[in-house]
Scaffold this motif. Structure first.
Motif, mmCIF file in Angstrom:
data_model
loop_
_atom_site.group_PDB
_atom_site.id
_atom_site.type_symbol
_atom_site.label_atom_id
_atom_site.label_comp_id
_atom_site.label_asym_id
_atom_site.label_seq_id
_atom_site.Cartn_x
_atom_site.Cartn_y
_atom_site.Cartn_z
ATOM 1 N N SER A 1 31.111 52.329 34.224
ATOM 2 C CA SER A 1 31.137 51.465 35.364
ATOM 3 C C SER A 1 30.670 50.116 34.874
ATOM 4 C CB SER A 1 29.986 51.793 36.531
ATOM 5 O OG SER A 1 28.661 51.722 36.113
ATOM 6 N N ASP A 2 31.337 48.869 35.380
ATOM 7 C CA ASP A 2 31.053 47.705 35.021
ATOM 8 C C ASP A 2 29.816 47.157 35.397
ATOM 9 O OD1 ASP A 2 30.854 46.525 37.634
ATOM 10 O OD2 ASP A 2 32.906 45.675 37.563
ATOM 11 N N ASP B 1 32.876 50.387 39.957
ATOM 12 C CA ASP B 1 33.586 51.261 38.932
ATOM 13 C C ASP B 1 35.127 51.277 39.408
ATOM 14 O OD1 ASP B 1 33.326 52.991 41.052
ATOM 15 O OD2 ASP B 1 32.730 54.554 39.904
ATOM 16 N N ASP B 2 35.459 50.560 40.444
ATOM 17 C CA ASP B 2 36.855 50.568 41.032
ATOM 18 C C ASP B 2 37.112 49.016 40.832
ATOM 19 O OD1 ASP B 2 39.032 50.237 42.494
ATOM 20 O OD2 ASP B 2 38.475 51.349 44.168
ATOM 21 N N ILE B 3 38.113 48.833 39.663
ATOM 22 C CA ILE B 3 38.598 47.465 39.432
ATOM 23 C C ILE B 3 39.222 46.557 40.576
ATOM 24 C CG2 ILE B 3 40.630 48.154 38.337
ATOM 25 C CD1 ILE B 3 38.113 45.389 37.009
ATOM 26 N N SER C 1 36.658 45.418 42.750
ATOM 27 C CA SER C 1 35.913 44.623 42.156
ATOM 28 C C SER C 1 36.579 43.156 42.056
ATOM 29 C CB SER C 1 35.610 44.889 40.777
ATOM 30 O OG SER C 1 34.754 43.851 40.143
ATOM 31 N N LEU D 1 45.594 42.372 35.817
ATOM 32 C CA LEU D 1 45.500 43.768 35.278
ATOM 33 C C LEU D 1 46.470 43.947 34.397
ATOM 34 C CD1 LEU D 1 44.908 45.759 38.368
ATOM 35 C CD2 LEU D 1 43.289 45.442 36.812
ATOM 36 N N GLY E 1 44.093 42.878 31.481
ATOM 37 C CA GLY E 1 43.755 44.281 31.223
ATOM 38 C C GLY E 1 44.635 45.186 30.465
ATOM 39 N N ARG F 1 36.651 39.769 33.959
ATOM 40 C CA ARG F 1 36.695 41.321 34.529
ATOM 41 C C ARG F 1 37.675 41.995 34.012
ATOM 42 N NH1 ARG F 1 33.660 42.656 39.195
ATOM 43 N NH2 ARG F 1 32.594 40.781 38.563
ATOM 44 N N ALA F 2 38.842 41.695 34.147
ATOM 45 C CA ALA F 2 40.160 42.417 33.421
ATOM 46 C C ALA F 2 39.848 42.781 31.983
ATOM 47 C CB ALA F 2 41.201 41.714 33.531
ATOM 48 N N ILE G 1 37.896 45.651 31.314
ATOM 49 C CA ILE G 1 38.527 46.629 31.599
ATOM 50 C C ILE G 1 38.932 47.165 30.337
ATOM 51 C CG2 ILE G 1 40.710 47.989 32.545
ATOM 52 C CD1 ILE G 1 40.333 45.847 34.898
#
Length: 158
Positions: A20-21, A26-28, A31, A63, A67, A113-114, A117
């Motif tokens: 988890s971030d 934990d759901d990108i 987020s 993403l 990502g 954030r990506a 991932i």
């Protein structure tokens, strides 16, 4: 023998905690949606409202670009969309980003954030998965179970 099993479980649990971030999210998609000031439901909903489409396209772009996720994986995350739909969204927003200044969007946070991932994906592939496989092998050996060898080709698929 029980102590060795407990030790293996502790190693696995500590490895899984990394997934988890930093915000505990934990759901990108959720987020990234939060960073855009909306919800995951508004991102994955089948709607043609301009502001929803723009946010969905941005999440898709982030993403894919940062990502390094496949179109198919993004489609699954985005509510089961077809990969060709995701490709169209990605290309559309990529072209738009080139043409516009995008002062209304601070995509730096989305990008970081990506990239997180990608780091998580690399960690899972290079560290966590080998640890899990080793732990399974050790546990099987401790319990006296025979295991079937997995071919190299199948390991790459995993």
């Amino acid at each position: 023998m029980d102590e060795e099993l407990k030790k293996e479980n502790l190693t696995l649990e500590s490895s899984f905690s990394f997934v988890s971030d930093s915000n505990g999210e934990d759901d990108i998609v959720a987020s990234l949606a939060k960073l855009l000031g909306t919800t995951k439901e508004n991102i994955i909903i089948y709607s043609r409202k301009q502001h929803l489409v723009r946010n969905r396209d941005l999440v898709t772009y982030i993403l894919r670009e940062y990502g390094e996720m496949s179109y198919l994986a993004i489609g699954k995350l985005m509510g089961g969309r077809d990969h060709t739909t995701v490709m169209k969204e990605y290309r559309k927003i990529k072209e738009k980003i080139k043409l516009e200044d995008n002062k209304d969007i601070d995509i730096r946070e989305l990008i970081s954030r990506a990239k997180g991932i990608k780091e998580q994906k690399d960690y899972i592939t290079n560290v966590l998965l080998p640890n899990v496989i080793d732990s399974i092998k050790k546990t099987s050996n401790l319990l006296g179970l025979k295991q079937k060898e997995i071919s190299e080709r199948n390991m790459k698929i995993l």
